[in-house]
Design a protein around this motif. Structure first.
Motif, PDB file in Angstrom:
ATOM      1  N   THR A 212       0.818  -1.215   0.000  1.00 14.81           N
ATOM      2  CA  THR A 212       0.000   0.000   0.000  1.00 14.81           C
ATOM      3  C   THR A 212       0.855   1.269   0.000  1.00 14.81           C
ATOM      4  OG1 THR A 212      -0.204  -0.193   2.421  1.00 14.81           O
ATOM      5  CG2 THR A 212      -2.005  -1.081   1.079  1.00 14.81           C
ATOM      6  N   LYS A 213       2.025   1.218   0.621  1.00 12.93           N
ATOM      7  CA  LYS A 213       2.924   2.368   0.577  1.00 12.93           C
ATOM      8  C   LYS A 213       3.508   2.529  -0.824  1.00 12.93           C
ATOM      9  CE  LYS A 213       5.812   3.302   3.904  1.00 12.93           C
ATOM     10  NZ  LYS A 213       5.312   4.600   4.397  1.00 12.93           N
ATOM     11  N   PHE A 214       3.808   1.413  -1.484  1.00 12.26           N
ATOM     12  CA  PHE A 214       4.446   1.436  -2.806  1.00 12.26           C
ATOM     13  C   PHE A 214       3.452   1.815  -3.908  1.00 12.26           C
ATOM     14  CE2 PHE A 214       5.830  -0.757  -6.723  1.00 12.26           C
ATOM     15  CZ  PHE A 214       7.097  -0.208  -6.865  1.00 12.26           C
ATOM     16  N   VAL A 215       2.262   1.214  -3.887  1.00 10.68           N
ATOM     17  CA  VAL A 215       1.288   1.414  -4.961  1.00 10.68           C
ATOM     18  C   VAL A 215       0.440   2.659  -4.746  1.00 10.68           C
ATOM     19  CG1 VAL A 215      -0.702   0.406  -6.151  1.00 10.68           C
ATOM     20  CG2 VAL A 215       1.230  -1.052  -5.499  1.00 10.68           C
ATOM     21  N   PHE A 216      -0.033   2.872  -3.501  1.00 15.10           N
ATOM     22  CA  PHE A 216      -0.949   3.979  -3.232  1.00 15.10           C
ATOM     23  C   PHE A 216      -0.282   5.137  -2.491  1.00 15.10           C
ATOM     24  CE2 PHE A 216      -3.595   0.012  -3.001  1.00 15.10           C
ATOM     25  CZ  PHE A 216      -4.157   0.146  -4.271  1.00 15.10           C
ATOM     26  N   HIS A 217       1.008   4.959  -2.133  1.00 15.50           N
ATOM     27  CA  HIS A 217       1.789   5.994  -1.448  1.00 15.50           C
ATOM     28  C   HIS A 217       1.163   6.400  -0.110  1.00 15.50           C
ATOM     29  CE1 HIS A 217       3.931   6.241  -5.229  1.00 15.50           C
ATOM     30  NE2 HIS A 217       2.798   6.548  -5.859  1.00 15.50           N
ATOM     31  N   TRP A 218       0.678   5.407   0.626  1.00 11.70           N
ATOM     32  CA  TRP A 218       0.088   5.669   1.935  1.00 11.70           C
ATOM     33  C   TRP A 218       1.169   5.978   2.957  1.00 11.70           C
ATOM     34  CZ3 TRP A 218      -4.104   1.239   2.558  1.00 11.70           C
ATOM     35  CH2 TRP A 218      -5.175   1.522   1.695  1.00 11.70           C
ATOM     36  N   SER A 219       0.845   6.820   3.925  1.00 19.66           N
ATOM     37  CA  SER A 219       1.751   7.120   5.034  1.00 19.66           C
ATOM     38  C   SER A 219       1.635   6.021   6.096  1.00 19.66           C
ATOM     39  CB  SER A 219       1.384   8.469   5.660  1.00 19.66           C
ATOM     40  OG  SER A 219       0.108   8.398   6.296  1.00 19.66           O
ATOM     41  N   LYS A 220       2.494   6.107   7.130  1.00 14.84           N
ATOM     42  CA  LYS A 220       2.419   5.127   8.220  1.00 14.84           C
ATOM     43  C   LYS A 220       1.042   5.173   8.877  1.00 14.84           C
ATOM     44  CE  LYS A 220       6.206   6.755  10.133  1.00 14.84           C
ATOM     45  NZ  LYS A 220       6.861   7.478   9.013  1.00 14.84           N
TER      46      LYS A 220
ATOM     47  N   GLU B 213       8.059  -8.106  -5.189  1.00 17.40           N
ATOM     48  CA  GLU B 213       9.284  -7.414  -5.591  1.00 17.40           C
ATOM     49  C   GLU B 213       9.585  -7.630  -7.075  1.00 17.40           C
ATOM     50  OE1 GLU B 213      13.523  -6.650  -6.262  1.00 17.40           O
ATOM     51  OE2 GLU B 213      12.564  -8.624  -6.330  1.00 17.40           O
ATOM     52  N   TYR B 214       9.412  -8.884  -7.562  1.00 17.57           N
ATOM     53  CA  TYR B 214       9.732  -9.201  -8.957  1.00 17.57           C
ATOM     54  C   TYR B 214       8.812  -8.464  -9.928  1.00 17.57           C
ATOM     55  CZ  TYR B 214      10.346 -11.889 -13.246  1.00 17.57           C
ATOM     56  OH  TYR B 214      10.574 -12.268 -14.552  1.00 17.57           O
ATOM     57  N   PHE B 215       7.506  -8.497  -9.663  1.00 13.61           N
ATOM     58  CA  PHE B 215       6.549  -7.886 -10.579  1.00 13.61           C
ATOM     59  C   PHE B 215       6.420  -6.378 -10.377  1.00 13.61           C
ATOM     60  CE2 PHE B 215       5.217 -12.318 -10.986  1.00 13.61           C
ATOM     61  CZ  PHE B 215       5.013 -12.406 -12.363  1.00 13.61           C
ATOM     62  N   SER B 216       7.266  -5.816  -9.496  1.00 15.76           N
ATOM     63  CA  SER B 216       7.271  -4.366  -9.286  1.00 15.76           C
ATOM     64  C   SER B 216       8.523  -3.718  -9.847  1.00 15.76           C
ATOM     65  CB  SER B 216       7.162  -4.039  -7.789  1.00 15.76           C
ATOM     66  OG  SER B 216       5.974  -4.564  -7.245  1.00 15.76           O
ATOM     67  N   THR B 217       9.354  -4.502 -10.542  1.00 13.11           N
ATOM     68  CA  THR B 217      10.612  -3.988 -11.079  1.00 13.11           C
ATOM     69  C   THR B 217      10.707  -4.256 -12.574  1.00 13.11           C
ATOM     70  OG1 THR B 217      11.801  -6.059 -10.667  1.00 13.11           O
ATOM     71  CG2 THR B 217      11.747  -4.463  -8.866  1.00 13.11           C
ATOM     72  N   ASP B 218      11.800  -3.762 -13.169  1.00  9.26           N
ATOM     73  CA  ASP B 218      12.027  -3.958 -14.606  1.00  9.26           C
ATOM     74  C   ASP B 218      12.385  -5.397 -14.943  1.00  9.26           C
ATOM     75  OD1 ASP B 218      11.563  -1.283 -14.994  1.00  9.26           O
ATOM     76  OD2 ASP B 218      13.680  -0.718 -14.837  1.00  9.26           O
TER      77      ASP B 218
ATOM     78  N   ILE C 251       6.027  -8.044 -17.187  1.00 13.01           N
ATOM     79  CA  ILE C 251       4.865  -7.171 -17.012  1.00 13.01           C
ATOM     80  C   ILE C 251       4.942  -6.525 -15.628  1.00 13.01           C
ATOM     81  CG2 ILE C 251       3.351  -8.479 -18.550  1.00 13.01           C
ATOM     82  CD1 ILE C 251       2.059  -9.704 -16.041  1.00 13.01           C
ATOM     83  N   TYR C 252       4.381  -5.333 -15.515  1.00 10.67           N
ATOM     84  CA  TYR C 252       4.335  -4.644 -14.224  1.00 10.67           C
ATOM     85  C   TYR C 252       3.021  -4.997 -13.544  1.00 10.67           C
ATOM     86  CZ  TYR C 252       4.195  -0.843 -10.791  1.00 10.67           C
ATOM     87  OH  TYR C 252       4.108  -0.121  -9.632  1.00 10.67           O
TER      88      TYR C 252
END
Length: 407
Positions: free
Chosen positions: A242-250, A365-370, A374-375
């Motif tokens: 949720t922090k990575f995809v939606f940029h949520w705070s703590k 981690e794998y599907f979030s990188t180059d 696919i992303y």
């Protein structure tokens, strides 16, 4: 013990509740804490976080059968109290941890001490009538739910003040829980139902093997394995995802987990006690698995933060599967073996906790990188949906034709 059943259930519920609040307090701060030690992105931090979970789970896997066996000989009360004291010391150690290595040391200690849930399951089996076990096991889920309403929200807010503050708050709550249990928690296991500790039976692999000795248990245990393996995706990736995809705070992560806890508390603390008796344990298992499978797929394809909240509501209904499945299994063994059964199930859960977080965080981690063709950061949630569907099929083919009811 019959006249003490209701007070005892209240005691064990409060014990579990404070324990879960302590765990929930530290979840929102782990991504930033790990990034502070090693750097990198949330997806990379999730991998380290998964290894922390694996360390904890591995120690639980080896120690849970021992704890279950000890509780069968000496009673549930001393085991629960010793476990809680160990957790309190662990949180203090984590609060002073200067680097990632000490976090792993703390998780190692916590894994050894992490027997309160195992023994709580045996405690509930001790004091419950067979027909009440499913709804009483739901109290553990309710404790998780309410604990995760309060814990992550408070932890997220405290983490905004200082990253280490939630650890000390967890230590205080857990040691308060230990003190509370020392004065008010009664023993649940009658002397005549106790069994001498046996190191051979405390072997975790032998503990798992003994599940195969009960014909009706094997298929149910495998379904339980897939259910818990799928469930590992949430604790191992939610905060990072949720922090990575939606940029949520703590704080936002804490609020979301608090809402998850609210839904779980409503279902397992209230609705489950109505729904499971009406549906029956078998149908409740089928309904619960179906909700889990479908909602995991929805999580994986969510594109907006509000969608995660919308999916949480039906997802919580899947919580009726676990207590029903656990109740059905307890009906297949004798009173003197309830602690051993709960130890075996905790070992099974720990086994999924060893591999589940690594699988989930690696997919994330794998599907979030180059590196990925696919992303698709939601790949871990989709894999959990598939695992839940497999568990559903196994459960359907494993129900006993006629339950063995243990008085």
């Amino acid at each position: 013990m019959s006249e003490k059943r209701t007070p005892a259930l209240i005691f064990i519920f409060i014990t579990m509740l404070i324990d879960v609040i302590g765990i929930g307090l530290i979840i929102p701060i782990l991504p930033d804490l790990i990034k502070g030690y090693v750097g990198g992105t949330e997806a990379q931090a999730a991998v380290y976080g998964s290894w922390l979970m694996t360390t904890y789970a591995a120690m639980q896997f080896f120690c849970s059968p021992i704890i279950g066996g000890l509780s069968d000989q000496y009673g549930r009360r001393p085991v629960i109290l010793a476990s809680l004291f160990g957790f309190g010391i662990d949180y203090i150690l984590l609060g002073f941890a200067p680097n990632l290595t000490w976090l792993f040391v703390g998780r190692f200690i916590a894994g050894i001490a992490g027997a309160s849930f195992t023994t709580a399951g045996a405690y509930i089996a001790d004091i419950s009538k067979p027909e009440d076990r499913a709804k009483n096991f739901g109290l553990i889920g309710a404790a998780f739910g309410i604990g995760f309403i309060l814990g992550p929200i408070i932890g997220g807010l405290l983490g905004e003040i200082d990253l280490k503050l939630p650890f000390f708050a967890s230590a205080g709550l857990t040691l308060l829980n230990w003190l509370y249990g020392y004065f008010v928690l009664p023993e649940s296991l009658a002397v005549e139902n106790r069994r001498k500790f046996d190191w051979k039976r405390a072997n975790p692999f032998s503990s798992l093997k003994r599940l195969t000795e009960y014909k009706m248990l094997l298929g149910l245990a495998i379904a339980f394995f897939f259910l818990t393996l799928a469930g590992q995706v949430n604790p191992s990736t939610w905060s990072y995802y949720t922090k990575f995809v939606f940029h949520w705070s703590k704080a936002e992560v804490g609020y979301s987990l608090g809402f998850v806890g609210l839904m779980v508390a409503i279902v397992q603390g209230g609705l489950a006690r109505i729904i499971i008796p009406k549906l029956g344990e078998k149908r409740a298992i089928l309904v619960g698995f179906t909700f889990f499978s479908v909602c995991f797929f929805f999580y994986g394809f969510a594109t907006q933060g509000w969608m995660m909240y919308a999916i949480m509501v039906p997802f919580a209904m899947g919580g009726i599967a676990g207590p029903s499945l656990q109740s059905l299994m307890t009906q297949q063994v004798d009173p003197s073996e309830q602690g051993e059964l709960q130890g075996s199930l905790t070992s099974l859960t720990s086994l999924t906790s060893i591999f589940g977080p690594i699988i989930a965080s690696t997919l994330f981690e794998y599907f979030s990188t180059d590196k990925s063709p696919i992303y698709f950061p939601g790949a871990a949630f989709v894999s959990a949906g598939l695992l839940s569907a497999i568990g559903l099929l196994i459960a359907v083919n494993s129900f006993p034709k006629k339950e063995k009811v243990v008085e």
